[in-house]
Write an enzyme that holds these catalytic residues in place. Structure first.
Site, short mmCIF file in Angstrom:
data_model
loop_
_atom_site.label_atom_id
_atom_site.label_comp_id
_atom_site.label_asym_id
_atom_site.label_seq_id
_atom_site.Cartn_x
_atom_site.Cartn_y
_atom_site.Cartn_z
N ARG A 50 0.89 -1.16 0.00
CA ARG A 50 0.00 0.00 0.00
C ARG A 50 0.92 1.21 0.00
O ARG A 50 1.47 1.55 -1.03
CB ARG A 50 -0.96 -0.06 1.21
N CYS A 98 -33.68 2.08 4.05
CA CYS A 98 -33.95 3.23 3.19
C CYS A 98 -32.99 4.37 3.53
O CYS A 98 -32.18 4.25 4.44
CB CYS A 98 -35.39 3.70 3.37
N MET A 99 -33.12 5.49 2.81
CA MET A 99 -32.21 6.60 3.07
C MET A 99 -32.37 7.18 4.47
O MET A 99 -31.39 7.52 5.13
CB MET A 99 -32.40 7.71 2.03
C1 PLP Z 1 -5.84 3.38 10.35
C2 PLP Z 1 -4.41 3.07 10.61
C3 PLP Z 1 -4.01 2.56 11.84
C4 PLP Z 1 -4.97 2.11 12.92
O1 PLP Z 1 -5.47 0.84 12.60
P1 PLP Z 1 -6.43 0.05 13.63
O2 PLP Z 1 -6.58 -1.29 13.05
O3 PLP Z 1 -7.71 0.84 13.65
O4 PLP Z 1 -5.75 0.08 14.94
C5 PLP Z 1 -2.66 2.41 12.09
N1 PLP Z 1 -1.75 2.75 11.15
C6 PLP Z 1 -2.11 3.21 9.94
C7 PLP Z 1 -1.08 3.55 8.95
C8 PLP Z 1 -3.45 3.37 9.61
O5 PLP Z 1 -3.80 3.78 8.40
#
Ligand code: PLP
Length: 383
Positions: A131, A316-317
């Site tokens: 990512r 529904c909405m």
């Molecule tokens: C959202 C996020 C977290 C937190 O993740 P959780 O599973 O909610 O504890 C930690 N590090 C990064 C980079 C995130 O994007």
């Protein structure tokens, strides 16, 4: 108000304390991105700090600046940079910035020079999730560029970090593999003369379930809000976590119907026997998942008069119809769509996790999506 999200700040502070205890010597970064997963970023941040968090984490720079504008002075990391942001504002506000690529380093250095300050950065490595983060193949080049800017005083490396793909699946081999890649990258940094600073890789599931992953600092979001990051393996109540958000409403309408009537759009649900229907004035326009009415499996339910009442037909909405099973509570009767449930000794009360299962999603999405039409009310000592 026809509906309200009540956020228990004592629960958030208590969940932070549970995490702190699990973490031992590691510090806790409270993740308050996306308006604190729908709970209100500023009050959630204050409650988490009161409970023992020492860092705050957000995705975007503008989220970090909003915390600073509210007067919060704790260290804050923003990790999702895109080119062209006003990083000078971030550096001036003492917001730590994540750097994963040369363009980001160049923009942070420019912001440091413009403000006459040293920018604090956290180097992000991709250890296997694919990512964010620098590819391991580009890590050494990034380090060399960073080293030059550290020497000239425009940046200091406050941390080095990565993110898990599957820490919510206990025993998944990718967790150890990612930690091994991370350890090698940290060694590379030291060998090239870059002090990596605080090491952080863990999110909530890793912080709770993988001791080896805790390192110097863990970035926890969902557990702070009292929801389990791994509900099948470790339900919230067993982890000692208390869900902080309760979504409430009041019945808008109650009436009897004969057997055989279809309910809501598409008449997808036909009542098998005479019953009473309740109208709950909350729908997907408020963030309730419409999928909860179309995904096969357990139906979503709400609590009315101490009992679970299943949602019938489509969400529904603005509203959903529930089966009151012949009961006729007065219009205006209180409805709990989800709350702390078992963790607060109320096993009948549905939880965000129950809604997530009904909708084929995760509890993260359920609470985070409760939208701006639903007013928040904060309770607890920290409110
Ligand atoms: C959202 C996020 C977290 C937190 O993740 P959780 O599973 O909610 O504890 C930690 N590090 C990064 C980079 C995130 O994007």
């Amino acid at each position: 108000m026809p509906a309200e999200a009540v956020v228990d700040l004592d629960a958030i502070a208590g969940n932070a304390a549970v995490l702190r205890e699990r973490l031992g010597t590691a510090q806790l970064m409270a993740v308050v991105k996306a308006d604190g997963y729908g709970h209100g970023a500023v009050p959630a941040a204050r409650a988490a700090l009161a409970g023992g968090a020492s860092w705050l984490g957000v995705a975007h720079v503008h989220e970090a600046l909003a915390l600073r504008r509210a007067g919060i002075t704790a260290p804050v990391l923003a990790w999702l940079l895109t080119p062209g942001l006003d990083l000078a504002a971030a550096v001036a506000a003492d917001v730590d910035l994540s750097v994963a690529a040369p363009w980001a380093l160049a923009e942070v250095v420019a912001a440091a020079r413009a403000t006459g300050r040293t920018a604090s950065i956290h180097l992000e490595l991709d250890t296997g999730m694919s990512r964010g983060g620098a590819s391991p193949q580009r890590w050494a080049d990034l380090l060399d560029a960073v080293a030059g800017h550290v020497a000239e005083g425009s940046v200091r490396v406050r941390g080095t970090w990565a993110h898990f793909a599957s820490a919510d699946a206990p025993g998944d081999p990718s967790v150890d593999a990612q930690l091994d890649v991370f350890a090698a990258a940290v060694a590379t940094a030291r060998a090239r003369g870059v002090d990596p600073g605080l090491l952080h890789h863990a999110n909530s599931p890793a912080a709770l379930l993988v001791p080896r992953a805790r390192l110097d600092l863990a970035r926890c979001g969902i557990a702070l809000y009292g929801l389990s990051p791994a509900p099948a393996a470790a339900p919230a109540a067993r982890l000692g976590l208390v869900p902080a958000m309760t979504l409430t409403a009041r019945l808008a309408h109650v009436r009897p119907v004969p057997a055989g009537v279809g309910v809501s759009y598409g008449l997808t649900h036909v009542v098998p026997r005479a019953t009473t229907l309740g109208l709950v004035p909350v729908g997907y326009g408020d963030g309730l998942p419409r999928h909860a009415s179309t995904v096969p499996g357990p139906a979503a339910a709400v609590l009315v008069g101490g009992r679970r009442r299943p949602v019938l037909g489509r969400v529904c909405m603005d509203q959903v119809v529930v089966d009151l099973g012949g009961d006729e509570p007065a219009p205006g009767a209180p409805v709990v769509l989800f709350g702390a449930g078992q963790a607060a000794g109320r096993p009948e009360e549905p939880t965000a996790q129950d809604w997530a299962e009904a909708a084929g999603t995760i509890a993260y999405e359920v609470v985070t999506r409760i939208g701006p039409r639903v007013p928040r009310r904060w309770t607890g000592a920290a409110a």
